[in-house]
Design a protein around this motif. Structure first.
Motif, short mmCIF file in Angstrom:
data_model
loop_
_atom_site.label_atom_id
_atom_site.label_comp_id
_atom_site.label_asym_id
_atom_site.label_seq_id
_atom_site.Cartn_x
_atom_site.Cartn_y
_atom_site.Cartn_z
N THR A 62 39.47 76.81 44.09
CA THR A 62 38.38 77.10 43.15
C THR A 62 37.36 78.06 43.75
O THR A 62 37.27 78.23 44.97
N ASP A 63 36.55 78.65 42.86
CA ASP A 63 35.48 79.52 43.32
C ASP A 63 34.45 78.74 44.13
O ASP A 63 33.85 79.25 45.07
N THR A 64 34.23 77.48 43.73
CA THR A 64 33.30 76.62 44.47
C THR A 64 33.78 76.41 45.89
O THR A 64 32.98 76.46 46.84
N GLU A 72 38.40 76.25 51.22
CA GLU A 72 39.62 76.50 50.46
C GLU A 72 40.80 75.68 50.99
O GLU A 72 41.64 75.22 50.22
N ASP A 108 41.11 72.23 49.40
CA ASP A 108 41.74 72.24 48.08
C ASP A 108 43.27 72.23 48.22
O ASP A 108 43.97 71.53 47.47
N GLU A 149 45.90 69.33 46.92
CA GLU A 149 47.00 69.63 46.00
C GLU A 149 48.30 68.99 46.48
O GLU A 149 49.11 68.50 45.69
N TYR A 158 33.34 68.60 42.09
CA TYR A 158 33.67 69.72 42.98
C TYR A 158 35.15 69.73 43.32
O TYR A 158 35.82 70.75 43.26
N ARG A 159 35.69 68.56 43.68
CA ARG A 159 37.13 68.43 43.95
C ARG A 159 37.58 67.02 43.62
O ARG A 159 36.77 66.15 43.33
N LYS A 165 39.94 66.29 41.18
CA LYS A 165 40.30 66.13 39.76
C LYS A 165 41.72 65.57 39.60
O LYS A 165 41.99 64.83 38.65
#
Length: 274
Positions: A3-5, A12, A15, A19, A260-261, A263
């Motif tokens: 994400t951009d955040t 990064e 993230d 995943e 923010y993360r 999800k």
């Protein structure tokens, strides 16, 4: 998807870990992040952090015992954990004399570290990398120190992230679950669905911002991590948060962006609740 955040916060790689790190046990997704507060002290008292207020977060210098962190590492291995172990929490993790041993214990998965860099040397950076650290994230609060850190980490840039903390201050920092200043908490928050914060004494919280330590879900000297993760207490917190209900303390005075993360884990719980 990065994400951009995450790009803004220079996380990064986390993230990407999230995943790939989803593991389902008995129909329940395991946490994606375990944040360890291995020492209850810091080298600084910053106005943006509860450590600046002795009434809320005095330096007790309590340190996580070898018995506790070895037990937790074994539990995570046994349940097939593939997420992140973050050395951060309520203190400066480099104050723990066994920090390299702690990293080695959790090196079966991803281990990151947040540090203000006050205690870092080039030799220490090498020791941390040799122990199995995934990423060392240095919060740079003074622009004039950036050159020193760049020289310190030369050749280790793939393992160390220098995080600019002297610009964009308002976006970078929050009220730490209401411990720095009070605000009104609004909306859904993903934290209880993907993260557990473990304090130096073994207490477990559903959020890494619970500096006032009132929303305790259990203690790892008394219960296993899996028992805490699947406990009725934590399920009750999730049910409320799932509906955007922040009447819990400190959620009702917290302005942290809880989306923010995480999800992916949140969505799995959402599907289960239907």
């Amino acid at each position: 998807m990065v994400t951009d955040t995450a790009k803004f916060f220079q996380t990064e790689h986390i993230d990407e870990i999230f995943e790939a790190g989803v593991v389902i046990k008995d129909g329940i997704p395991l946490p994606l992040e375990i944040e360890l507060s291995v020492v209850d002290a810091c080298t600084r008292t910053c106005h943006c952090c509860p450590r600046g207020n002795d009434e809320i977060a005095p330096n007790t210098s309590l340190k996580m015992t070898k018995t506790l962190y070895k037990s937790l590492a074994k539990q995570l291995r046994d349940i097939g954990y593939k997420g992140l172990v973050m050395l951060s929490g309520f203190g400066e993790c480099l104050l723990h004399e066994n920090i390299c041993d702690i990293i080695k214990e959790f090196s079966f998965t991803f281990v990151d570290m947040n540090t203000n860099g006050d205690l870092l040397t080039r030799d220490k950076v090498k020791q941390l990398i040799d122990a199995g650290i995934n990423k060392i994230m240095i919060s740079v609060y003074e622009q004039e120190k950036e050159t020193k850190f760049k020289k310190m980490i030369k050749g280790y840039e793939d393992k160390v992230i220098l995080r600019n903390r002297y610009e964009n201050f308002d976006r970078l920092f929050n009220n730490r679950g209401g411990a720095v200043y009070k605000a009104k908490g609004n909306g859904v928050c993903y934290y209880p669905f993907y993260l557990l914060g473990v304090d130096a004494n073994g207490d477990v919280y559903p959020c890494c911002h619970e500096w006032q330590r009132r929303l305790k879900m259990g203690n790892l000297y008394q219960h296993s991590l899996w028992e805490v993760w699947t406990s009725d207490s934590l399920k009750n917190v999730r049910r409320k948060i799932l509906k955007g209900n922040r009447d819990l303390f400190p959620c009702r005075i917290c302005n942290v962006d809880g989306t923010y993360r995480g999800k992916n884990n949140f969505d799995l719980y959402t599907k289960q609740s239907k």
